[in-house]
Motif scaffolding. Structure first.
Motif, short mmCIF file in Angstrom:
data_model
loop_
_atom_site.label_atom_id
_atom_site.label_comp_id
_atom_site.label_asym_id
_atom_site.label_seq_id
_atom_site.Cartn_x
_atom_site.Cartn_y
_atom_site.Cartn_z
N ALA A 76 -23.58 17.90 52.50
CA ALA A 76 -22.60 17.88 51.40
C ALA A 76 -22.48 19.27 50.77
O ALA A 76 -21.37 19.76 50.54
CB ALA A 76 -23.02 16.84 50.36
N GLU A 77 -23.64 19.91 50.57
CA GLU A 77 -23.61 21.28 49.98
C GLU A 77 -22.79 22.23 50.84
O GLU A 77 -22.12 23.10 50.35
CB GLU A 77 -25.04 21.86 49.98
N ARG A 78 -22.92 22.05 52.17
CA ARG A 78 -22.19 22.94 53.08
C ARG A 78 -20.77 22.45 53.33
O ARG A 78 -20.13 22.84 54.30
CB ARG A 78 -22.94 23.05 54.41
N ASP A 79 -20.34 21.51 52.53
CA ASP A 79 -18.98 20.99 52.61
C ASP A 79 -18.65 20.46 54.01
O ASP A 79 -17.55 20.70 54.53
CB ASP A 79 -18.00 22.09 52.18
N GLY A 80 -19.62 19.77 54.61
CA GLY A 80 -19.38 19.12 55.90
C GLY A 80 -19.65 20.00 57.11
O GLY A 80 -19.56 19.53 58.24
N ASP A 81 -20.00 21.25 56.89
CA ASP A 81 -20.29 22.14 58.02
C ASP A 81 -21.74 21.86 58.47
O ASP A 81 -22.69 22.52 58.06
CB ASP A 81 -20.12 23.59 57.56
N TRP A 82 -21.90 20.83 59.31
CA TRP A 82 -23.22 20.23 59.54
C TRP A 82 -24.06 20.90 60.63
O TRP A 82 -25.26 20.65 60.72
CB TRP A 82 -23.07 18.74 59.89
N ARG A 83 -23.44 21.77 61.44
CA ARG A 83 -24.20 22.40 62.54
C ARG A 83 -25.39 23.17 61.96
O ARG A 83 -25.22 23.91 60.99
CB ARG A 83 -23.33 23.37 63.31
N GLY A 84 -26.54 22.96 62.53
CA GLY A 84 -27.73 23.66 62.04
C GLY A 84 -28.45 22.90 60.93
O GLY A 84 -29.60 23.21 60.62
N VAL A 85 -27.79 21.87 60.36
CA VAL A 85 -28.43 21.15 59.25
C VAL A 85 -29.70 20.42 59.69
O VAL A 85 -30.75 20.57 59.05
CB VAL A 85 -27.43 20.20 58.55
N PRO A 86 -29.66 19.61 60.78
CA PRO A 86 -30.90 18.89 61.14
C PRO A 86 -32.08 19.85 61.35
O PRO A 86 -33.20 19.58 60.90
CB PRO A 86 -30.54 18.18 62.45
N THR A 87 -31.82 20.97 62.01
CA THR A 87 -32.90 21.92 62.29
C THR A 87 -33.37 22.61 61.01
O THR A 87 -34.58 22.81 60.81
CB THR A 87 -32.41 22.95 63.33
N ALA A 101 -33.43 31.32 64.61
CA ALA A 101 -33.77 31.66 66.00
C ALA A 101 -33.91 30.41 66.88
O ALA A 101 -34.04 30.53 68.11
CB ALA A 101 -35.07 32.46 66.04
N VAL A 102 -33.88 29.23 66.27
CA VAL A 102 -34.18 28.02 67.05
C VAL A 102 -33.16 27.77 68.15
O VAL A 102 -33.52 27.48 69.30
CB VAL A 102 -34.30 26.78 66.12
N ALA A 103 -31.88 27.91 67.83
CA ALA A 103 -30.84 27.58 68.84
C ALA A 103 -31.02 28.44 70.10
O ALA A 103 -30.97 27.92 71.22
CB ALA A 103 -29.45 27.78 68.24
N ALA A 104 -31.26 29.74 69.92
CA ALA A 104 -31.40 30.62 71.10
C ALA A 104 -32.65 30.28 71.90
O ALA A 104 -32.63 30.30 73.13
CB ALA A 104 -31.44 32.08 70.65
N ALA A 105 -33.73 29.95 71.21
CA ALA A 105 -34.97 29.60 71.93
C ALA A 105 -34.82 28.25 72.62
O ALA A 105 -35.36 28.04 73.72
CB ALA A 105 -36.15 29.59 70.97
N ALA A 106 -34.10 27.33 71.97
CA ALA A 106 -33.96 25.98 72.52
C ALA A 106 -33.10 25.97 73.79
O ALA A 106 -33.25 25.08 74.63
CB ALA A 106 -33.34 25.05 71.47
N THR A 107 -32.24 26.95 73.94
CA THR A 107 -31.32 26.97 75.08
C THR A 107 -32.06 26.87 76.41
O THR A 107 -31.67 26.11 77.29
CB THR A 107 -30.49 28.29 75.07
N LEU A 138 -37.83 23.01 68.60
CA LEU A 138 -37.10 23.22 69.86
C LEU A 138 -36.77 21.89 70.53
O LEU A 138 -35.69 21.72 71.09
CB LEU A 138 -37.90 24.11 70.82
N GLN A 139 -37.70 20.95 70.49
CA GLN A 139 -37.44 19.64 71.11
C GLN A 139 -36.28 18.93 70.42
O GLN A 139 -35.47 18.28 71.06
CB GLN A 139 -38.68 18.75 71.00
N GLY A 140 -36.29 19.03 69.09
CA GLY A 140 -35.32 18.22 68.34
C GLY A 140 -33.92 18.80 68.29
O GLY A 140 -32.94 18.07 68.18
N HIS A 141 -33.82 20.12 68.38
CA HIS A 141 -32.56 20.79 68.03
C HIS A 141 -31.32 20.27 68.76
O HIS A 141 -30.43 19.68 68.15
CB HIS A 141 -32.72 22.31 68.26
N ALA A 142 -31.29 20.47 70.07
CA ALA A 142 -30.05 20.17 70.81
C ALA A 142 -29.77 18.68 70.86
O ALA A 142 -28.62 18.24 70.72
CB ALA A 142 -30.14 20.75 72.22
#
Ligand code: HEM
Length: 263
Positions: A76-87, A101-107, A138-142
């Motif tokens: 809600a704070e990010r006005d719906g821009d949810w990418r990256g929120v769970p991580t 750095a999580v997204a790049a390592a998770a790839t 890393l396990q959870g991200h993608a």
């Protein structure tokens, strides 16, 4: 061999003769290859049990209900821009302030595809936190992001978020397959998670997306000897994000591209 039967997949996942394919053990310290050689996910036997115990202990310090509230608030704070929120929410709960750095390592984490950006991201994370926290991030991200994305494609504004998530997990699993090596024959086995979750022997009218099913014995979180240790955490993170997105006004919901079509 390709496994598409739900019953066969369950049996195989409970059989210690099937293990994840070994990963290289000679990666330079602090690289992605090195990290993969340290984690529970790619280890076997006693080593796996010990490493997994550490993760389970760490997960027990996290409250799924709090993760859900935090994910909802941050979305809600990010006005719906949810990418990256769970991580970011999982990171904050694990004491990791910066999860950029999580997204790049998770790839390359699951695939093993090594690259300088992935190595740099792993090095950055090692400067911020310990191995169990990195493993969980890393396990959870993608998978968690893929679950949210797929659930949104199935969602209507008034859907019950949990029913939506359970049926999305069954019908459209974020991880499409998991693999094992048969230690007796050396054969590689692929479990087709889409097929086993739609096995008519296990699910009536399996191709129908039906929110009334509730929780089902899908195999999206694995099963047997090494299932995902964090299904409740994953569900909580995804539910928090979806609650924030689906409770927005119709005009705002349309902007987040929630598909209102009847299923
Ligand atoms: C929708 C999201 C998720 C899905 C579909 C998912 C699915 C899975 C599956 C299928 C496995 C087992 C792989 C196999 O048997 O080969 C697994 C393992 C694992 N998952 Fe998840 N997962 C999700 C989210 C998460 C989250 C958020 C975390 C951390 C908080 C997490 C932590 C782990 C860990 C640590 C393992 C390795 C377990 C072991 O080595 O024994 N997962 N996950």
């Amino acid at each position: 061999m390709l496994i598409t039967s739900h019953a066969q997949a369950r049996t195989l996942l409970g059989d210690a003769g099937y293990v994840p394919s070994p990963v290289r053990q000679d990666g330079g310290e602090g690289t992605l290859a090195w990290l993969r050689a340290q984690v529970s996910r790619f280890s076997t036997g006693r080593t796996h049990a010990e490493r997994r115990d550490l993760l389970v202990e760490r997960l027990a310090t996290l409250d799924p209900a709090e993760l859900r509230t935090a994910a909802r608030a941050m979305t809600a704070e990010r006005d719906g821009d949810w990418r990256g929120v769970p991580t970011a929410v999982l990171g904050a709960a694990l004491g990791v302030r910066d999860t950029s750095a999580v997204a790049a390592a998770a790839t390359g984490y699951l695939s093993g595809e090594e690259s300088p950006p992935a190595d740099a991201a792993v090095a950055e994370l090692l400067g911020l936190t310990d191995l169990p926290a990195i493993t969980l991030l890393l396990q959870g991200h993608a998978a968690t992001e893929a679950l949210i994305e797929t659930a949104l494609a199935h969602a209507s504004a008034d859907d019950d978020v949990e029913a939506l998530l359970h049926e999305t997990l069954r019908q459209d699993p974020p991880l499409k397959a998991t693999r094992r090596l048969d230690t007796r024959t050396g054969e590689e086995v692929t479990i087709d998670l889409v097929a086993v979750n739609r096995d008519p022997e296990a699910f009536a009218e399996p191709d129908r997306f039906d929110l009334a099913r509730g929780r089902t014995p899908h195999l999206t979180f694995g099963a047997g000897l090494r299932p995902c240790p964090a299904p409740e955490h994953a569900l909580a993170l995804a539910a928090g994000v979806l609650e924030a997105l689906l409770s927005r006004s119709p005009r705002e919901s349309a902007q987040t591209e929630v598909d209102p079509r009847p299923r």
